[in-house]
Design a protein around this motif. Structure first.
Motif, mmCIF file in Angstrom:
data_model
loop_
_atom_site.group_PDB
_atom_site.id
_atom_site.type_symbol
_atom_site.label_atom_id
_atom_site.label_comp_id
_atom_site.label_asym_id
_atom_site.label_seq_id
_atom_site.Cartn_x
_atom_site.Cartn_y
_atom_site.Cartn_z
ATOM 1 N N ILE A 135 0.837 -1.206 0.000
ATOM 2 C CA ILE A 135 0.000 0.000 0.000
ATOM 3 C C ILE A 135 0.868 1.250 0.000
ATOM 4 O O ILE A 135 0.591 2.226 -0.711
ATOM 5 N N THR A 136 1.952 1.231 0.776
ATOM 6 C CA THR A 136 2.869 2.376 0.830
ATOM 7 C C THR A 136 3.475 2.641 -0.546
ATOM 8 O O THR A 136 3.579 3.796 -0.983
ATOM 9 N N SER A 137 3.866 1.582 -1.233
ATOM 10 C CA SER A 137 4.441 1.731 -2.569
ATOM 11 C C SER A 137 3.411 2.271 -3.556
ATOM 12 O O SER A 137 3.712 3.141 -4.384
ATOM 13 N N LYS B 142 3.318 5.784 -5.751
ATOM 14 C CA LYS B 142 3.092 5.892 -7.192
ATOM 15 C C LYS B 142 1.941 6.835 -7.529
ATOM 16 O O LYS B 142 1.699 7.151 -8.694
ATOM 17 N N GLY B 143 1.226 7.270 -6.495
ATOM 18 C CA GLY B 143 0.096 8.146 -6.746
ATOM 19 C C GLY B 143 -1.179 7.401 -7.104
ATOM 20 O O GLY B 143 -2.161 8.001 -7.528
ATOM 21 N N LEU B 144 -1.174 6.082 -6.915
ATOM 22 C CA LEU B 144 -2.340 5.276 -7.273
ATOM 23 C C LEU B 144 -3.345 5.164 -6.133
ATOM 24 O O LEU B 144 -4.529 4.909 -6.364
ATOM 25 N N VAL B 145 -2.865 5.319 -4.910
ATOM 26 C CA VAL B 145 -3.706 5.094 -3.742
ATOM 27 C C VAL B 145 -3.580 6.259 -2.762
ATOM 28 O O VAL B 145 -2.488 6.780 -2.559
ATOM 29 N N ASP B 146 -4.704 6.655 -2.188
ATOM 30 C CA ASP B 146 -4.724 7.632 -1.105
ATOM 31 C C ASP B 146 -5.074 6.889 0.177
ATOM 32 O O ASP B 146 -6.044 6.118 0.205
ATOM 33 N N VAL B 147 -4.297 7.127 1.233
ATOM 34 C CA VAL B 147 -4.554 6.474 2.516
ATOM 35 C C VAL B 147 -5.118 7.502 3.484
ATOM 36 O O VAL B 147 -4.499 8.540 3.738
ATOM 37 N N LYS B 148 -6.315 7.224 3.996
ATOM 38 C CA LYS B 148 -6.963 8.121 4.948
ATOM 39 C C LYS B 148 -6.938 7.452 6.319
ATOM 40 O O LYS B 148 -7.494 6.363 6.496
ATOM 41 N N LEU C 119 7.750 10.544 -8.881
ATOM 42 C CA LEU C 119 9.177 10.615 -9.215
ATOM 43 C C LEU C 119 10.002 9.731 -8.289
ATOM 44 O O LEU C 119 10.887 8.991 -8.734
ATOM 45 N N SER C 120 9.728 9.812 -6.991
ATOM 46 C CA SER C 120 10.499 9.041 -6.022
ATOM 47 C C SER C 120 10.312 7.544 -6.226
ATOM 48 O O SER C 120 11.255 6.761 -6.120
ATOM 49 N N THR C 121 9.072 7.128 -6.530
ATOM 50 C CA THR C 121 8.811 5.708 -6.757
ATOM 51 C C THR C 121 9.479 5.231 -8.036
ATOM 52 O O THR C 121 10.022 4.125 -8.103
ATOM 53 N N THR C 122 9.455 6.073 -9.078
ATOM 54 C CA THR C 122 10.122 5.725 -10.333
ATOM 55 C C THR C 122 11.604 5.493 -10.110
ATOM 56 O O THR C 122 12.215 4.613 -10.719
ATOM 57 N N MET C 123 12.180 6.266 -9.208
ATOM 58 C CA MET C 123 13.620 6.196 -8.973
ATOM 59 C C MET C 123 13.983 5.252 -7.826
ATOM 60 O O MET C 123 15.123 5.234 -7.373
ATOM 61 N N LYS C 124 13.017 4.463 -7.383
ATOM 62 C CA LYS C 124 13.216 3.646 -6.178
ATOM 63 C C LYS C 124 14.502 2.840 -6.198
ATOM 64 O O LYS C 124 15.304 2.900 -5.270
ATOM 65 N N LYS C 125 14.721 2.070 -7.244
ATOM 66 C CA LYS C 125 15.896 1.196 -7.272
ATOM 67 C C LYS C 125 17.179 2.004 -7.303
ATOM 68 O O LYS C 125 18.157 1.671 -6.636
#
Length: 244
Positions: free
Chosen positions: A58-60, A64-70, A169-175
């Motif tokens: 869920i954090t990942s 990626k901007g796919l999920v919002d956590v409330k 951006l941060s997720t894209t650059m994760k590795k």
């Protein structure tokens, strides 16, 4: 409850399998923008895994901007998906590193400037806690704290689109970020230098000094870009690979 297809867990990292499955549900339309996802407990039962694996997934997805956590309400499919902007970018290729960091410098220097103007005390407390933990975590696992540092700065701007762009951006650059941290923490001098850069950014934002916040962020990104560019050359000699 919606009937969903669940793939069996393989030897691949469990959280990554869950992440890809949920991402497939979202892209296939099984879950619409704004719709609530199954709870952590329900996902644990569906995949027969522990809570930590589901939370990591869920954090990942949030990154990626796919999920919002409330908090206290659950996870929801984001109404804005920025992953299509970057999902085909391959990192550790010098040209792409240069292009991505050109974007980061424009985005995050302005973000630091805005954060210095709009930050609240709660943001400062969160950033300070991240920096403190980062100082106490001199291992490659520090990449997660680095991720949190930059996304919290985005939150401090009060601009939701900036938050999504920074997460993407941060997720894209994760590795690449993980490999960069592996390099940084192999050298105590590099470890201290990067830590001090984070402190300098925090100090400028805390002091409500937008000009210094912008400059210190640029200095930090220039430094990390050079590390990754040097690393890309090393991998090019022994075989390149792409970011996840």
């Amino acid at each position: 409850m919606i009937s969903l297809k669940v793939e069996k867990i393989t030897t691949q990292k469990v959280s990554e399998i869950i992440e890809k499955q949920i991402e497939e549900w979202i892209h296939s339309g099984s879950f619409k923008p704004g719709q609530k996802l199954p709870s952590v407990r329900e996902l644990c039962e569906m995949f027969a895994v522990g809570r930590s694996a589901v939370r990591d997934a869920i954090t990942s997805l949030k990154g990626k901007g796919l999920v919002d956590v409330k908090q206290g309400d659950g996870s929801f499919v984001s109404r804005w998906d920025g992953t299509s902007l970057f999902h085909q970018i391959h990192l550790l290729e010098k040209k792409n590193i240069k292009q991505l960091f050109a974007v980061r410098k424009i985005l995050e220097s302005g973000m630091a400037e805005l954060a210095a103007t709009h930050r609240r005390e709660s943001h400062l407390q969160k950033i300070n806690a991240i920096i403190t933990e980062l100082e106490q975590t001199p291992t490659v696992e520090g990449w997660k704290l680095d991720f949190d540092f930059h996304t919290t700065l985005a939150e401090a701007t009060g601009n939701e689109i900036l938050v999504h762009l920074t997460n993407t951006l941060s997720t894209t650059m994760k590795k690449a970020i993980i490999d960069c941290h592996r390099l940084i923490f192999s050298d105590p001098l590099l470890t201290n230098k990067v830590f001090q850069q984070h402190v300098a950014i925090y100090d400028a934002i805390s002091a409500k000094d937008p000009d210094t916040a912008r400059i210190t962020m640029l200095d930090h990104l220039n430094f990390v870009e050079q590390l990754l560019s040097n690393q890309s050359h090393t991998y090019a000699e022994g075989g390149s690979y792409a970011a996840e």
